[in-house]
Every structure is written in structure tokens, then in C-alpha cells.
Scaffold this motif. Structure first.
Motif, PDB file in Angstrom:
ATOM      1  N   LYS A 165      -7.750  -8.661   9.423  1.00 30.54           N
ATOM      2  CA  LYS A 165      -6.496  -8.098   9.922  1.00 30.54           C
ATOM      3  C   LYS A 165      -5.782  -7.357   8.801  1.00 30.54           C
ATOM      4  N   VAL A 166      -5.274  -6.176   9.143  1.00 34.15           N
ATOM      5  CA  VAL A 166      -4.548  -5.329   8.185  1.00 34.15           C
ATOM      6  C   VAL A 166      -3.185  -4.998   8.779  1.00 34.15           C
ATOM      7  N   GLU A 167      -2.127  -5.312   8.044  1.00 36.51           N
ATOM      8  CA  GLU A 167      -0.773  -5.037   8.505  1.00 36.51           C
ATOM      9  C   GLU A 167      -0.086  -4.075   7.542  1.00 36.51           C
ATOM     10  N   LYS A 168       0.658  -3.145   8.115  1.00 42.17           N
ATOM     11  CA  LYS A 168       1.265  -2.066   7.342  1.00 42.17           C
ATOM     12  C   LYS A 168       2.741  -2.322   7.078  1.00 42.17           C
ATOM     13  N   PHE A 169       3.167  -2.036   5.849  1.00 42.20           N
ATOM     14  CA  PHE A 169       4.578  -2.100   5.455  1.00 42.20           C
ATOM     15  C   PHE A 169       4.890  -0.841   4.636  1.00 42.20           C
ATOM     16  N   ILE A 181      -1.083  -5.530   3.927  1.00 42.08           N
ATOM     17  CA  ILE A 181      -1.493  -6.927   3.764  1.00 42.08           C
ATOM     18  C   ILE A 181      -2.832  -7.109   4.472  1.00 42.08           C
ATOM     19  N   VAL A 182      -3.802  -7.661   3.771  1.00 42.04           N
ATOM     20  CA  VAL A 182      -5.150  -7.841   4.316  1.00 42.04           C
ATOM     21  C   VAL A 182      -5.497  -9.325   4.269  1.00 42.04           C
ATOM     22  N   TYR A 183      -5.993  -9.847   5.379  1.00 46.56           N
ATOM     23  CA  TYR A 183      -6.398 -11.259   5.414  1.00 46.56           C
ATOM     24  C   TYR A 183      -7.310 -11.504   6.598  1.00 46.56           C
ATOM     25  N   LEU A 184      -7.986 -12.646   6.577  1.00 45.88           N
ATOM     26  CA  LEU A 184      -8.818 -13.074   7.699  1.00 45.88           C
ATOM     27  C   LEU A 184      -7.976 -13.947   8.612  1.00 45.88           C
ATOM     28  N   LYS A 197       5.021 -11.712   4.196  1.00 47.63           N
ATOM     29  CA  LYS A 197       5.703 -10.717   5.035  1.00 47.63           C
ATOM     30  C   LYS A 197       7.209 -10.739   4.783  1.00 47.63           C
ATOM     31  N   ASP A 198       7.774 -11.925   4.724  1.00 42.88           N
ATOM     32  CA  ASP A 198       9.224 -12.032   4.503  1.00 42.88           C
ATOM     33  C   ASP A 198       9.632 -11.416   3.168  1.00 42.88           C
ATOM     34  N   ARG A 199       8.824 -11.639   2.140  1.00 45.78           N
ATOM     35  CA  ARG A 199       9.171 -11.097   0.821  1.00 45.78           C
ATOM     36  C   ARG A 199       9.107  -9.571   0.817  1.00 45.78           C
ATOM     37  N   LEU A 200       8.111  -9.010   1.492  1.00 49.80           N
ATOM     38  CA  LEU A 200       7.999  -7.552   1.537  1.00 49.80           C
ATOM     39  C   LEU A 200       9.107  -6.936   2.394  1.00 49.80           C
ATOM     40  N   GLU A 201       9.421  -7.577   3.516  1.00 49.32           N
ATOM     41  CA  GLU A 201      10.447  -7.028   4.406  1.00 49.32           C
ATOM     42  C   GLU A 201      11.837  -7.097   3.798  1.00 49.32           C
ATOM     43  N   SER A 202      12.095  -8.114   2.982  1.00 49.44           N
ATOM     44  CA  SER A 202      13.418  -8.263   2.381  1.00 49.44           C
ATOM     45  C   SER A 202      13.560  -7.482   1.078  1.00 49.44           C
ATOM     46  N   LEU A 203      12.490  -6.804   0.665  1.00 47.69           N
ATOM     47  CA  LEU A 203      12.495  -6.102  -0.610  1.00 47.69           C
ATOM     48  C   LEU A 203      13.285  -4.802  -0.494  1.00 47.69           C
ATOM     49  N   LYS A 204      14.283  -4.633  -1.339  1.00 43.54           N
ATOM     50  CA  LYS A 204      15.097  -3.422  -1.377  1.00 43.54           C
ATOM     51  C   LYS A 204      14.985  -2.805  -2.777  1.00 43.54           C
ATOM     52  N   GLN A 216       5.707  -7.876  -9.404  1.00 45.15           N
ATOM     53  CA  GLN A 216       6.809  -8.386 -10.219  1.00 45.15           C
ATOM     54  C   GLN A 216       8.093  -8.540  -9.406  1.00 45.15           C
ATOM     55  N   PHE A 217       8.191  -7.827  -8.298  1.00 45.60           N
ATOM     56  CA  PHE A 217       9.358  -7.950  -7.436  1.00 45.60           C
ATOM     57  C   PHE A 217       9.232  -9.126  -6.464  1.00 45.60           C
ATOM     58  N   ILE A 218       8.015  -9.494  -6.096  1.00 41.52           N
ATOM     59  CA  ILE A 218       7.839 -10.514  -5.061  1.00 41.52           C
ATOM     60  C   ILE A 218       7.266 -11.822  -5.598  1.00 41.52           C
ATOM     61  N   GLU A 219       7.018 -11.921  -6.902  1.00 42.29           N
ATOM     62  CA  GLU A 219       6.475 -13.170  -7.440  1.00 42.29           C
ATOM     63  C   GLU A 219       7.539 -14.266  -7.451  1.00 42.29           C
ATOM     64  N   ASP A 220       7.098 -15.504  -7.598  1.00 40.09           N
ATOM     65  CA  ASP A 220       7.998 -16.654  -7.489  1.00 40.09           C
ATOM     66  C   ASP A 220       8.939 -16.779  -8.676  1.00 40.09           C
ATOM     67  N   ASN A 221       8.453 -16.511  -9.881  1.00 42.97           N
ATOM     68  CA  ASN A 221       9.272 -16.662 -11.084  1.00 42.97           C
ATOM     69  C   ASN A 221       9.054 -15.457 -11.985  1.00 42.97           C
ATOM     70  N   SER A 222       9.983 -14.523 -11.943  1.00 36.58           N
ATOM     71  CA  SER A 222       9.832 -13.295 -12.722  1.00 36.58           C
ATOM     72  C   SER A 222      10.085 -13.513 -14.206  1.00 36.58           C
ATOM     73  N   TYR A 223      10.592 -14.687 -14.592  1.00 41.35           N
ATOM     74  CA  TYR A 223      10.873 -14.962 -16.004  1.00 41.35           C
ATOM     75  C   TYR A 223       9.693 -15.610 -16.717  1.00 41.35           C
ATOM     76  N   SER A 224       8.674 -15.998 -15.979  1.00 49.88           N
ATOM     77  CA  SER A 224       7.520 -16.663 -16.584  1.00 49.88           C
ATOM     78  C   SER A 224       6.595 -15.643 -17.222  1.00 49.88           C
ATOM     79  N   ILE A 225       5.966 -16.038 -18.327  1.00 53.04           N
ATOM     80  CA  ILE A 225       5.004 -15.161 -18.980  1.00 53.04           C
ATOM     81  C   ILE A 225       3.658 -15.175 -18.273  1.00 53.04           C
TER      82      ILE A 225
END
Length: 499
Positions: A165-169, A181-184, A197-204, A216-225
Motif C-alpha cells: 500500500k502506498v499513501e500520498k501526502f 508512505i509505503v507498507y504492507l 500519518k498523524d505526524r506528517l499531517e500535523s507538520l507545518k 528531523q521534523f517527525i522524529e521522537d527526540n530531535s535533541y538526541s545525537i
């Protein structure tokens, strides 16, 4: 200059008025806007386009020529005659301008209440080539390209299944960028899919730029190395991860795909581990992990031992160390930092120079600088050996981002070792372990299979078992289908005399 858009339709209008409004109100009087006016039986038609954004062959063969062959000039007749699907009727300047910027051609017949836009973009792309940053000895050598259509085609060729399945954003307000987004569908966990999906849709944001920037915009902790999403240029690794129940992200104009969720140990895996024998794959995988540990401990251990813990050094080696440091005016901490800094300078210079020059610079620069600093008394020859081993060990990580993180971690470890000895090293490792345990990847545990402890997932991270005994997917991903295939029955072995 601020753009002024006419929200209501002003059609019908004069042909020159449409072109003038587009040029002044949307393109800020840009000279790039081109047009071609056609005449037939007293009727006029204008085709407006941007030269370098449209396919000129399609423009004249499939649009201009077909319009001239159309018996009656009106929108329905032209739409049926032009062999390009997806034609849109537009009645405002902004919609027309948006289509032109995406490689469209605007067709307007004087007197009509709307115009037509046909999408004929010029696509600049390169053919799939051999992977550069993730080189393999065994397995497919093809790599992703900057074309999203090409990348999707490669994936569909490798995974010809209705479950794919392929979904477009569309991400980016200033520069919209297409993201897939690509997945089985039969394997991937629904919570993981919805979270992404929620992270991509809420991205401004104004512009996604590239896959590594988007993560880097959608990762869980942007301060981690430590990277929390895995970036790869290999379609086979991308597809294998999808079959494991993970999700893939493709970004237009990006030559790499992104895999999530991942664990810390995913960055030390390669698909080459699958193409070799299971015992060879397990050995190389564990070798990379051991090399990572050695890379961040060798130099700090040298600094701590010479600063605070002479008693742990064997007498024979202590004499050699003392002799090599007789001319060194710096304490071990400063000596190690200087040499590590020089190694990083050589590595960065070699990476930025052209390939052939960079290789020469790395070899010659390392030899010349290493010999010079020893003869000048800036450092000991034993430390050069240790730093060189640490640098080599850091390059064994298949992921460039993880290898860079390992190299950076060495510096604070060296500083703590110089300040507090082995206590500083142990405290640093404790801090790193706590950080990794708290880390998440797409809201999934990052340090599995050790925390939370999942002994069944060791096969999918630390070692690789034979395929016949590796019939289950990683439990940490919570896939819909845990079992890949039924476990085969063990064949009955007959004695030689029974044959």
C-alpha cells in the motif's frame, strides 16, 4: 512583491489580458512565461506555459497540434481531442499559476468561461546506478534515484503483491513536496501507520527539502545525537524492512528511503548479512557492534590509564609508554583531543574533496601528519595506533549517521576520562545507556531486544539464525502477522547402512 490573486472567475476575457494577469499577479512580471496564439475560423486560442518546466515534444505534438486538428474549438471538444489524461478546468489565476509551476500548459479559447490545464512536466532524472554510500559485495547493487516515480517502480518490481500500500501526502507550505508512505497492509501494525500519518499531517513547514531533513521534523527526540529513523539508498533493504512489518517513507527529489520504526541495533545490520551464510552474517554483525564499543572506549581508556590508573598497565608496556611520551609536553587528555581533532580534519577533508584526490589526501595526509606530530613531540606513537584503530572501528557502522554519532561521542568520553578516570568512563556509559533506554522510534522502544527484554528478537538484531529457524518477525514491531512461514519439519536422517 506580494502576490495578488483574483479569487473569483473573470472569464471570459481577452487572451492578452489572461497572459498579462498571470505575468503580473502571479509571476511578478517574470520573463519565463511563454505563450503561443492559435487562430482558426475567426476564433482565437492561447497556450500559456513555462519553457523549462514543460516537455516541449508533448506540448507541440499532443497539445498544439491536436488543438489545431479539433473541428470545433470549445473546452469539451479540446479536452476530448488532446490525448492527455487529468485535464482540469480552471477559472481563477491562482489555480492556473499553480498548474503552470508544476509543468502544466494552460489552454484558453477566447469567449469560454474557463480554461483547461494539461500537465506535461519535463522530468529531469538519472537512471538507477550502483549504490555509493552503502556498498555491497553480494546482492542487488541498484540504488534509489531522485525521481519518486522511479523509486516506486523499483519497489513494485521487487514486491509484486496486492498487500503493498502506498499513501500520498504533500508536505511544505512554501515549496510543496510529495511524500509517500509505503507498507504492507497485511503485516504492518495499524498503530504505527496511524502514528506516522498523524505526524506528517500535523507538520507545518515551508519545505521538506530531502528525506533526511523530513525525518528531523517527525522524529521522537530531535535533541538526541542518535538517529531514530534509518535512511537507506538500497531498495532491497527498504523492501526487506517492509516485509518485517516496518514502514517506509519516500520523498520526491530524494535519493534515499526512510525506514521506521527501528532499533539501535538496526543501524549495524545490512542486507549482505542475509545474502551470506548465517554464521558469517552473525559474525560480521557482532563484529560491527564490538567495533562500535571499541571505537568509543580505546582512547578514553588510554587517557584514564595514563592520568589516574598506571597500576593497570603491565610493566613491559608501561616502559614502552613512558619512553614514547618522554618528549610529549601535553597531558594525556590534551594530547588525545589534539590527535582526535586532526583525524577528524583529515576525514572531513577527504570526504569533501573529489574522489581520487580525497583518497590520496586521506592516505598521504594520515601518514605525513602522523609521522610529523610524533617527530615534533606533540603525541606518542602508541596513541596514534589507538586513535587510528578507533577511527577504523567507527567506519564499520553501515549507517553514516550512526558512524558520525559514534565519532562525536568519543570526545565527551575522552574529556570525562581525563577529569575522573575510569569513574568518568563508567558514568558516561551509564548516561548513554539511560538515554538509549528512554529513546523511542515512532513511539516504539529503541533499545530492543535488551529493553524491554525480548529474547525472541535477538535473531533479528544481534545475530542471524538460519532461515529455516527464523520464521517469525520481530515482536517489537507488533506486526499483524508474526509468522513469516510455517516452521518446516526436521528431515529424518537415515543411517548409512539403512540406505
Amino acid at each position: 512583491m506580494k502576490r495578488r490573486f483574483k479569487k473569483s472567475s473573470y472569464f471570459p476575457c481577452k487572451l492578452n489580458q489572461l497572459e498579462s494577469d498571470l505575468k503580473e499577479q502571479y509571476f511578478n512580471s517574470s520573463p519565463d512565461l511563454s505563450s503561443k496564439t492559435l487562430n482558426k475560423d475567426g476564433k482565437k486560442c492561447i497556450v500559456i506555459f513555462i519553457d523549462y518546466l514543460v516537455n516541449s515534444d508533448n506540448l507541440y505534438d499532443q497539445v498544439v497540434d491536436k488543438i489545431q486538428q479539433t473541428p470545433q474549438w470549445d473546452n469539451p471538444s479540446i479536452k476530448n481531442k488532446v490525448p492527455i489524461s487529468g485535464a482540469q478546468e480552471r477559472s481563477d489565476i491562482k489555480s492556473i499559476g499553480d498548474d503552470l509551476l508544476e509543468g502544466g500548459a494552460c489552454v484558453y479559447v477566447e469567449g469560454e468561461k474557463s480554461c483547461l490545464t494539461f500537465m506535461i512536466p519535463r522530468v529531469e532524472k538519472r537512471d538507477p546506478e550502483r549504490a555509493e554510500t552503502e556498498s555491497l559485495i553480494f546482492g542487488p547493487q541498484i540504488a534509489f534515484t531522485e525521481s519518486l516515480d522511479t523509486n516506486l517502480n523499483i519497489i513494485h518490481k521487487r514486491m509484486d503483491t496486492s498487500s503493498l500500500k502506498v499513501e500520498k501526502f504533500v508536505v511544505g507550505d512554501t515549496v510543496p513536496t510529495e511524500v509517500r508512505i509505503v507498507y504492507l497492509e497485511d503485516v504492518a501494525n495499524e498503530d504505527n501507520v496511524q502514528e506516522l500519518k498523524d505526524r506528517l499531517e500535523s507538520l507545518k513547514i515551508d519545505d521538506a527539502m530531502e528525506a533526511s531533513v523530513l525525518t528531523q521534523f517527525i522524529e521522537d527526540n530531535s535533541y538526541s545525537i542518535f538517529p531514530q529513523f534509518l535512511s537507506t539508498e538500497l531498495p532491497d533493504r527498504f523492501c526487506y524492512s517492509l516485509k518485517e512489518g516496518k514502514l517506509g517513507i519516500l520523498v520526491d527529489k530524494s535519493p534515499s528511503g526512510v525506514i521506521a520504526p527501528v532499533s539501535f541495533f538496526s543501524f549495524f545490520e545490512t542486507t549482505e548479512d542475509l545474502y551470506t551464510r548465517w554464521n558469517m552474517g552473525s559474525f560480521t554483525r557482532m563484529l560491527r557492534i564490538i567495533a562500535m564499543v571499541l571505537s568509543i572506549t580505546l582512547t578514553p581508556t588510554y587517557v584514564a590509564a595514563l592520568t589516574y590508573h598506571y597500576e593497570i598497565i603491565p610493566d613491559a608496556l608501561l616502559v614502552s609508554l613512558g619512553h614514547s611520551r618522554t618528549r610529549v609536553p601535553f597531558p594525556p587528555l590534551l594530547e588525545a583531543l589534539i590527535l582526535e581533532f586532526l583525524i577528524e580534519l583529515i576525514r572531513e577533508a577527504g570526504a569533501r574533496l573529489p574522489t581520487k584526490v580525497g583518497q590520496t589526501m586521506g592516505i598521504v595526509g594520515g601518514i605525513v601528519v602522523g609521522q610529523a606530530v610524533v617527530q615534533a613531540g606533540f603525541t606518542s606513537n602508541i596513541l596514534i595506533i589507538i586513535v587510528a584503530l578507533s577511527a577504523l572501528a567507527s567506519f564499520t557502522a553501515p549507517s553514516y549517521l550512526m558512524g558520525s554519532a559514534i565519532r562525536i561521542i568519543r570526545f565527551p568520553l575522552i574529556i570525562f576520562a581525563g577529569l575522573w578516570g575510569f569513574i568518568g568512563i563508567v558514568a558516561s556509559f551509564a548516561f548513554i545507556a539511560i538515554h538509549l533506554i528512554k529513546q523511542r522510534s515512532l513511539n516504539r522502544p529503541y533499545f530492543v531486544p535488551f529493553y524491554p527484554f525480548q529474547p525472541r528478537d535477538i535473531d533479528n538484531s544481534i545475530i542471524r539464525l538460519p532461515f529455516l529457524h527464523s520464521n517469525k518477525r520481530a515482536y517489537s514491531n507488533n506486526p499483524k502477522q508474526v509468522q513469516r512461514f510455517p516452521k518446516p519439519k526436521k528431515p529424518k536422517n537415515n543411517d548409512i547402512d539403512e540406505e
